[in-house]
Design an enzyme around this catalytic site. Structure first.
Site, PDB file in Angstrom:
ATOM      1  N   ARG A   1      50.787 -46.464  -5.974  1.00 54.27           N
ATOM      2  CA  ARG A   1      51.643 -46.991  -4.904  1.00 54.27           C
ATOM      3  C   ARG A   1      52.392 -48.272  -5.281  1.00 54.27           C
ATOM      4  NH1 ARG A   1      47.504 -46.980  -0.117  1.00 54.27           N
ATOM      5  NH2 ARG A   1      46.035 -46.665  -1.824  1.00 54.27           N
TER       6      ARG A   1
ATOM      7  N   GLU B   1      33.158 -43.458   4.966  1.00 61.00           N
ATOM      8  CA  GLU B   1      34.561 -43.602   4.579  1.00 61.00           C
ATOM      9  C   GLU B   1      35.464 -43.095   5.694  1.00 61.00           C
ATOM     10  OE1 GLU B   1      35.798 -45.244   1.863  1.00 61.00           O
ATOM     11  OE2 GLU B   1      33.689 -45.785   1.770  1.00 61.00           O
TER      12      GLU B   1
ATOM     13  N   ASN C   1      66.999 -94.220 -23.851  1.00 59.58           N
ATOM     14  CA  ASN C   1      67.874 -93.701 -22.801  1.00 59.58           C
ATOM     15  C   ASN C   1      68.713 -92.567 -23.377  1.00 59.58           C
ATOM     16  OD1 ASN C   1      69.107 -94.467 -19.965  1.00 59.58           O
ATOM     17  ND2 ASN C   1      70.764 -93.842 -21.334  1.00 59.58           N
TER      18      ASN C   1
HETATM   19  C1  UD1 Z   1      36.911 -48.657  -1.060  1.00 62.10           C
HETATM   20  C2  UD1 Z   1      35.603 -48.343  -0.333  1.00 62.10           C
HETATM   21  C3  UD1 Z   1      35.816 -48.503   1.165  1.00 62.10           C
HETATM   22  C4  UD1 Z   1      36.320 -49.878   1.481  1.00 62.10           C
HETATM   23  C5  UD1 Z   1      37.572 -50.177   0.686  1.00 62.10           C
HETATM   24  C6  UD1 Z   1      37.964 -51.626   0.854  1.00 62.10           C
HETATM   25  C7  UD1 Z   1      34.463 -46.642  -1.637  1.00 62.10           C
HETATM   26  C8  UD1 Z   1      34.161 -45.213  -1.760  1.00 62.10           C
HETATM   27  N1  UD1 Z   1      35.207 -46.986  -0.619  1.00 62.10           N
HETATM   28  O1  UD1 Z   1      37.848 -47.675  -0.682  1.00 62.10           O
HETATM   29  O2  UD1 Z   1      34.593 -48.283   1.853  1.00 62.10           O
HETATM   30  O3  UD1 Z   1      36.584 -50.005   2.865  1.00 62.10           O
HETATM   31  O4  UD1 Z   1      37.340 -49.963  -0.723  1.00 62.10           O
HETATM   32  O5  UD1 Z   1      39.206 -51.869   0.257  1.00 62.10           O
HETATM   33  O6  UD1 Z   1      33.982 -47.436  -2.431  1.00 62.10           O
HETATM   34  N2  UD1 Z   1      38.057 -47.270  -8.897  1.00 62.10           N
HETATM   35  C9  UD1 Z   1      37.643 -46.884 -10.134  1.00 62.10           C
HETATM   36  N3  UD1 Z   1      37.339 -45.573 -10.355  1.00 62.10           N
HETATM   37  C10 UD1 Z   1      37.403 -44.631  -9.375  1.00 62.10           C
HETATM   38  C11 UD1 Z   1      37.834 -45.037  -8.102  1.00 62.10           C
HETATM   39  C12 UD1 Z   1      38.133 -46.362  -7.896  1.00 62.10           C
HETATM   40  O7  UD1 Z   1      37.561 -47.711 -11.056  1.00 62.10           O
HETATM   41  O8  UD1 Z   1      37.091 -43.471  -9.655  1.00 62.10           O
HETATM   42  C13 UD1 Z   1      38.352 -48.681  -8.658  1.00 62.10           C
HETATM   43  C14 UD1 Z   1      39.791 -48.958  -8.290  1.00 62.10           C
HETATM   44  O9  UD1 Z   1      40.557 -49.298  -9.433  1.00 62.10           O
HETATM   45  C15 UD1 Z   1      39.660 -50.139  -7.358  1.00 62.10           C
HETATM   46  C16 UD1 Z   1      38.306 -49.955  -6.717  1.00 62.10           C
HETATM   47  O10 UD1 Z   1      37.579 -49.109  -7.567  1.00 62.10           O
HETATM   48  O11 UD1 Z   1      39.668 -51.360  -8.080  1.00 62.10           O
HETATM   49  C17 UD1 Z   1      38.379 -49.387  -5.301  1.00 62.10           C
HETATM   50  O12 UD1 Z   1      38.927 -48.108  -5.321  1.00 62.10           O
HETATM   51  P1  UD1 Z   1      39.879 -47.567  -4.175  1.00 62.10           P
HETATM   52  O13 UD1 Z   1      40.302 -46.196  -4.532  1.00 62.10           O
HETATM   53  O14 UD1 Z   1      40.951 -48.561  -3.900  1.00 62.10           O
HETATM   54  O15 UD1 Z   1      38.872 -47.492  -2.948  1.00 62.10           O
HETATM   55  P2  UD1 Z   1      39.262 -47.446  -1.420  1.00 62.10           P
HETATM   56  O16 UD1 Z   1      39.698 -46.080  -1.057  1.00 62.10           O
HETATM   57  O17 UD1 Z   1      40.188 -48.564  -1.126  1.00 62.10           O
END
Ligand code: UD1
Ligand code: MG
Length: 479
Positions: free
Chosen positions: A53, A191, A396
């Site tokens: 995004r 979630e 200066n």
């Molecule tokens: C996550 C939380 C959610 C919380 C929210 C807050 C989980 C399942 N959900 O959701 O409860 O409310 O954050 O912002 O944890 N990442 C990886 N590998 C993966 C998936 C993610 O490294 O397979 C990393 C992403 O780069 C990021 C972080 O984990 O830094 C969070 O992942 P993201 O997909 O943003 O989780 P949310 O759906 O936001």
């Protein structure tokens, strides 16, 4: 870097290392604040997300806030919170992220999550080191505003619980995991996509990051399944798993603006403004006056002495230090520069990396300084360029004076002694040395060294032809 099979560790397993990240923070060592001091802590920083995004060629976690990458902000915060070792989880082919991680935290271990199967799976990418530590802090590289104190609180909660999650009251909870309580006890995090109708109204949300006792970490994480709406291994499910095993979970809370996650450019801008407000508030606490704080941009490391005064529309890039009592006037742009006590910079000045201004130096409008050291009381008040130079105290520099430091291939230095008078529009062609107390006549193009206390006039002598102009006009009128 490790993928599924462990590659050689960057740090020998078991050897205690003071991670360099500890010095990344603002000199605050939170170990002393808690009895967590004795427990060894691993911070696992998740950075494997794709960040689509952002609509960017650059990986999401390398976008910058206040002059440093989100990843570096998070590494600094967990370092300040007392992490003894860092594990950074990246996706496949994220060379740029790896390079930034190595630059910021050279002893961090880097693990590759081979496919984005969810946050719990991401933490398990660091499995080889998870069991070596008492406390595991999980941080998200795209949640860069979390304060070291908040990470420290999560750790502190591990003194009485096996898991501590970070909750916040969301103004708009849509999209976040919700904290589900039963009889006053946290029973699960659900979630957004898996919520029941009544659960949607819950506004206490999961910030995502958490602390887990190392003794329980791997077993709990490996018990997490993926029967959910997204078919992912959710880190947040660790709460339900713990509950079923009778393991207690603590909830630590944080203000919403601290746990802002960055997924798009709007959120990046929102985070920047939170960070800017924080940095300016800190500067004001330490004795800086901003005439209009909202119109000044600071970097994460901008350092001010006392009684500094900053006019509106000033930009501070990284690595700027401003001494006591200095004034930075409107529309100035500074990066990598040092401003001495009592100096006056601007309006409309540009200080580039390596500009070091001594005490009471005056840099005026449309003056650019780069890689140059200016001694006490040097004045360059109008329209000058001082690059790759040393300027002695009290010199200066006249309007329009220029150091000609570059021949298209190589940079050369200009050395000007103390108390020199550099006349208006002088061009100092480097390499060149001007002795102390010398006078450079206006308009001179100085190509050779000048002795101390000499006058140098390096321009064509003035020629005057009486009535030449009148005769010239008369001649043209006849035609
Ligand atoms: C996550 C939380 C959610 C919380 C929210 C807050 C989980 C399942 N959900 O959701 O409860 O409310 O954050 O912002 O944890 N990442 C990886 N590998 C993966 C998936 C993610 O490294 O397979 C990393 C992403 O780069 C990021 C972080 O984990 O830094 C969070 O992942 P993201 O997909 O943003 O989780 P949310 O759906 O936001
Ligand atoms: Mg997120």
């Amino acid at each position: 870097m490790r993928s599924n099979a462990p590659l050689p560790a960057l740090v020998e397993p078991g050897r205690h290392v003071d991670a360099p990240s500890l010095s990344l923070g603002a000199g605050l060592d939170l170990r002393a604040m808690t009895s967590s001091a004795k427990r060894r802590c691993l911070a696992v920083v998740l950075a494997a997300g794709e960040g689509k995004r952002m609509r960017s060629e650059r990986p999401k976690v390398l976008h910058e806030l206040a002059g440093r990458t989100m990843l570096a902000h998070v590494l600094a915060a967990v370092g300040t919170a007392g992490a003894d070792r860092l594990a950074i989880v990246v996706g496949p082919n994220q060379d740029e992220v790896v390079a930034e991680a190595r630059r910021v935290a050279p002893t961090a271990e880097i693990f590759v999550q081979t496919a984005p199967l969810g946050t719990a799976n991401a933490v398990l990418a660091a499995k080889p080191v998870l069991t070596e530590f008492d406390d595991i802090l999980v941080a998200f590289a795209d949640t860069p505003l979390v304060m070291p104190e908040t990470f420290a609180k999560l750790r502190q909660a591990l003194e009485s619980h096996a898991i501590a999650v970070l909750g916040f009251e969301a103004a708009d909870p849509a999209g976040y995991g919700r904290l589900i309580f039963e009889n006053g006890v946290l029973a699960a995090i659900r979630e957004d996509k898996d919520l029941g109708e009544n659960e949607r109204r819950i506004s206490l949300c999961n910030a995502g990051l958490m602390a887990i006792a190392g003794a329980h970490g791997v077993a709990l994480l490996e018990a997490i399944g993926k029967t959910n709406a997204q078919g992912e291994y959710y880190l947040s499910d660790v709460v339900g798993v713990a509950r079923r095993r009778g393991i207690g979970v603590a909830v630590v809370s944080a203000p919403e603006e601290e746990v802002l996650g960055i997924n798009d450019r709007r959120q990046l801008a929102a985070a920047e403004s939170v960070l800017q407000a924080r940095l300016k508030s800190r500067a004001m606490e330490s004795g800086v006056t901003f005439l209009d704080p909202e119109r000044v941009h600071l970097s994460y490391d901008t350092a001010f002495g006392r009684d500094v005064r900053i006019e509106p529309d000033v930009f501070f890039g990284p690595r700027v230090k401003v001494g006591d009592g200095a004034v930075i006037r409107a529309f100035s742009h500074l990066e990598g520069a040092e401003v001495g006590p009592g100096a006056i910079v601007g309006p409309f000045a540009r200080l580039r990396p390596g500009a070091v201004l001594g005490e009471a130096v005056h840099i005026g409008n449309f003056v650019e300084v780069k890689a140059a050291t200016l001694g006490t009381g040097v004045k360059a008040n109008h329209l000058a360029y001082i690059g790759d130079a040393t300027i002695g105290a009290g010199t200066n520099v006249g309007a329009g004076a220029i150091t000609c430091n570059y021949d298209g291939f190589t940079k050369f230095r200009t050395e000007v002694g103390e108390g020199v008078f550099v006349g208006v529009n002088a061009a100092l062609v480097a390499p060149v040395k001007i002795g102390a107390g010398a006078y450079i006549a206006s308009g001179s193009v100085v190509t050779e060294d000048v002795a101390a206390d000499a006058l140098v006039v390096a321009r064509a002598r003035q020629v005057e032809k009486p009535f030449w102009a009148k005769a010239f006009r008369a001649k043209h009128r006849k035609v």
